[in-house]
Design a protein around this motif. Structure first.
Motif, PDB file in Angstrom:
ATOM      1  N   PHE A 182      14.239   6.372  56.173  1.00 32.48           N
ATOM      2  CA  PHE A 182      14.852   5.319  55.351  1.00 32.48           C
ATOM      3  C   PHE A 182      15.656   4.403  56.259  1.00 32.48           C
ATOM      4  CE2 PHE A 182      18.218   8.466  55.654  1.00 32.48           C
ATOM      5  CZ  PHE A 182      19.378   7.713  55.742  1.00 32.48           C
ATOM      6  N   ILE A 183      15.881   3.187  55.814  1.00 30.74           N
ATOM      7  CA  ILE A 183      16.791   2.292  56.526  1.00 30.74           C
ATOM      8  C   ILE A 183      17.971   1.873  55.650  1.00 30.74           C
ATOM      9  CG2 ILE A 183      15.095   1.432  58.179  1.00 30.74           C
ATOM     10  CD1 ILE A 183      14.839  -1.077  56.521  1.00 30.74           C
ATOM     11  N   MET A 201      15.149   3.809  45.558  1.00 29.46           N
ATOM     12  CA  MET A 201      15.358   3.608  46.978  1.00 29.46           C
ATOM     13  C   MET A 201      14.166   2.885  47.579  1.00 29.46           C
ATOM     14  SD  MET A 201      15.597   6.373  50.044  1.00 29.46           S
ATOM     15  CE  MET A 201      15.945   7.598  48.820  1.00 29.46           C
ATOM     16  N   TYR A 202      14.437   1.935  48.471  1.00 31.41           N
ATOM     17  CA  TYR A 202      13.351   1.312  49.204  1.00 31.41           C
ATOM     18  C   TYR A 202      12.855   2.301  50.241  1.00 31.41           C
ATOM     19  CZ  TYR A 202      14.655  -3.112  47.140  1.00 31.41           C
ATOM     20  OH  TYR A 202      14.931  -4.107  46.256  1.00 31.41           O
ATOM     21  N   ARG A 203      11.539   2.467  50.326  1.00 32.04           N
ATOM     22  CA  ARG A 203      10.956   3.428  51.253  1.00 32.04           C
ATOM     23  C   ARG A 203      10.408   2.688  52.469  1.00 32.04           C
ATOM     24  NH1 ARG A 203      13.253   7.775  48.914  1.00 32.04           N
ATOM     25  NH2 ARG A 203      12.538   8.088  46.785  1.00 32.04           N
ATOM     26  N   THR A 204      10.551   3.295  53.625  1.00 33.43           N
ATOM     27  CA  THR A 204       9.905   2.757  54.800  1.00 33.43           C
ATOM     28  C   THR A 204       8.613   3.507  55.017  1.00 33.43           C
ATOM     29  OG1 THR A 204      10.934   4.298  56.333  1.00 33.43           O
ATOM     30  CG2 THR A 204      12.131   2.272  55.861  1.00 33.43           C
ATOM     31  N   PHE A 231      17.658   3.521  61.166  1.00 35.00           N
ATOM     32  CA  PHE A 231      16.767   4.615  60.808  1.00 35.00           C
ATOM     33  C   PHE A 231      17.519   5.918  60.572  1.00 35.00           C
ATOM     34  CE2 PHE A 231      12.640   2.811  62.624  1.00 35.00           C
ATOM     35  CZ  PHE A 231      12.042   2.751  61.379  1.00 35.00           C
ATOM     36  N   GLY A 232      17.272   6.523  59.432  1.00 28.93           N
ATOM     37  CA  GLY A 232      17.714   7.878  59.143  1.00 28.93           C
ATOM     38  C   GLY A 232      16.533   8.646  58.578  1.00 28.93           C
ATOM     39  N   LEU A 244      24.792   3.304  58.736  1.00 29.23           N
ATOM     40  CA  LEU A 244      24.444   3.710  57.378  1.00 29.23           C
ATOM     41  C   LEU A 244      24.590   2.504  56.457  1.00 29.23           C
ATOM     42  CD1 LEU A 244      23.771   5.929  55.277  1.00 29.23           C
ATOM     43  CD2 LEU A 244      26.244   6.346  55.094  1.00 29.23           C
ATOM     44  N   VAL A 245      23.473   2.071  55.888  1.00 32.17           N
ATOM     45  CA  VAL A 245      23.470   0.933  54.963  1.00 32.17           C
ATOM     46  C   VAL A 245      23.301   1.478  53.552  1.00 32.17           C
ATOM     47  CG1 VAL A 245      22.340  -1.234  54.326  1.00 32.17           C
ATOM     48  CG2 VAL A 245      22.464  -0.548  56.737  1.00 32.17           C
TER      49      VAL A 245
END
Length: 311
Positions: A159-160, A1-4, A137-138, A213-214
């Motif tokens: 996360f986005i 997962m890509y992290r923000t 944003f979640g 939700l992406v």
């Protein structure tokens, strides 16, 4: 997962303004204007069309007034959006300038094919504009339990998008369920309470559901081998069992990718309209019937990024 990170996207608290909270999918057709491919830029074009047709973003853009504090990249993004809203194909020079501004990130300082989800993250990072980032944003909450003394600790993370590996042919809802199911961690750390080195179990909870939700379907492993498993993409999702609430989502956009690696091939996107779907293939825009898209989503081998609007 890509992290923000909090540093990249501002406040570490997930917030919503009242206007964005009230946004619902618009019962109108997208404006059917394509974007010129200036050299392996289909990954940019597909993502821009999805952003332009995200309700909260399109509504905010219509009320935007020039702000001297806005980044140059955002101003160029606005120019392209403005042309499309006027039903005029964006000018070649405007697209060139947008790409030049993206080149400030060295990963995009070329005309090679790139990953559209990486572009999504870097673009939002550079523009750093709240109404562009907030819809996505979640927040995830991780609860880690020691199996010896049952001591637990929690940590949260923004996360986005969710990035989910495909390991079998199944429904999207099954992939999501597997993503959130408890997992045993291969950790050799001692428990802070009992001081024993024992297996740790992690539970993941969706503690703040995003407006949009992406979901990235990761079809490529680290060796860039492609998974061609057919996934049934449900157009309606209800997230239950791993969420503080049970939010409902409706699919409104899909980015498809065809190619042997994520850094080759071609990107297109589907946007849901009032009575049909529209396929955006750079400058070409085609109308697809609901039946055709429904059948395609039943056994999808090319879907890569999915956009769902919370109801």
């Amino acid at each position: 997962m890509y992290r923000t990170s909090n540093q990249a996207y501002g406040s570490g608290v997930v917030t919503r303004n009242k206007e964005q909270m009230n946004q619902k999918p618009q019962d109108v057709d997208p404006i059917r204007i394509g974007i010129e491919n200036i050299g392996n830029t289909c990954y940019i074009n597909s993502m821009l069309q999805c952003l332009f047709n995200t309700p909260a973003i399109s509504t905010a853009m219509k009320s935007y007034r020039d702000n001297k504090n806005s980044s140059e990249l955002f101003k160029q993004f606005y120019k392209i959006w403005f042309s499309i809203q006027a039903e005029i194909e964006p000018e070649h020079n405007d697209i060139i300038q947008f790409k030049k501004l993206m080149n400030q990130h060295r990963e995009f300082d070329n005309f090679n094919q790139q990953d559209c989800i990486e572009f999504f993250h870097v673009f939002l990072d550079i523009v750093n504009t709240a109404f562009l980032t907030q819809p996505f944003f979640g927040q995830l909450t991780y609860q880690i339990n020691c199996q010896s003394c049952n001591n637990s600790s929690k940590q949260t993370e923004q996360f986005i998008n969710l990035s989910i590996y495909i390991q079998q042919a199944c429904k999207l809802s099954q992939l999501i369920y597997d993503y959130f199911k408890p997992e045993q961690l291969a950790s050799q750390e001692k428990c802070r309470k009992c001081q024993k080195t024992s297996p740790l179990t992690r539970r993941t909870n969706l503690s703040a559901s995003p407006m949009v939700l992406v979901i990235q379907l990761k079809r490529y492993d680290q060796r860039q081998a492609r998974s061609n498993y057919a996934i049934e993409i449900e157009q309606s999702l209800v997230l239950k069992g791993f969420c503080d609430q049970s939010p409902q989502y409706k699919l409104y956009a899909v980015i498809n990718h065809q190619g042997y690696t994520i850094y080759s091939g071609h990107y297109t996107c589907l946007i849901k309209g009032k009575n049909c779907w529209y396929n955006f293939n750079d400058q070409r825009v085609s109308e697809y019937s609901n039946k055709v898209v429904d059948e395609e989503l039943q056994k999808s081998q090319n879907s890569y990024v999915l956009f769902y609007q919370r109801q």
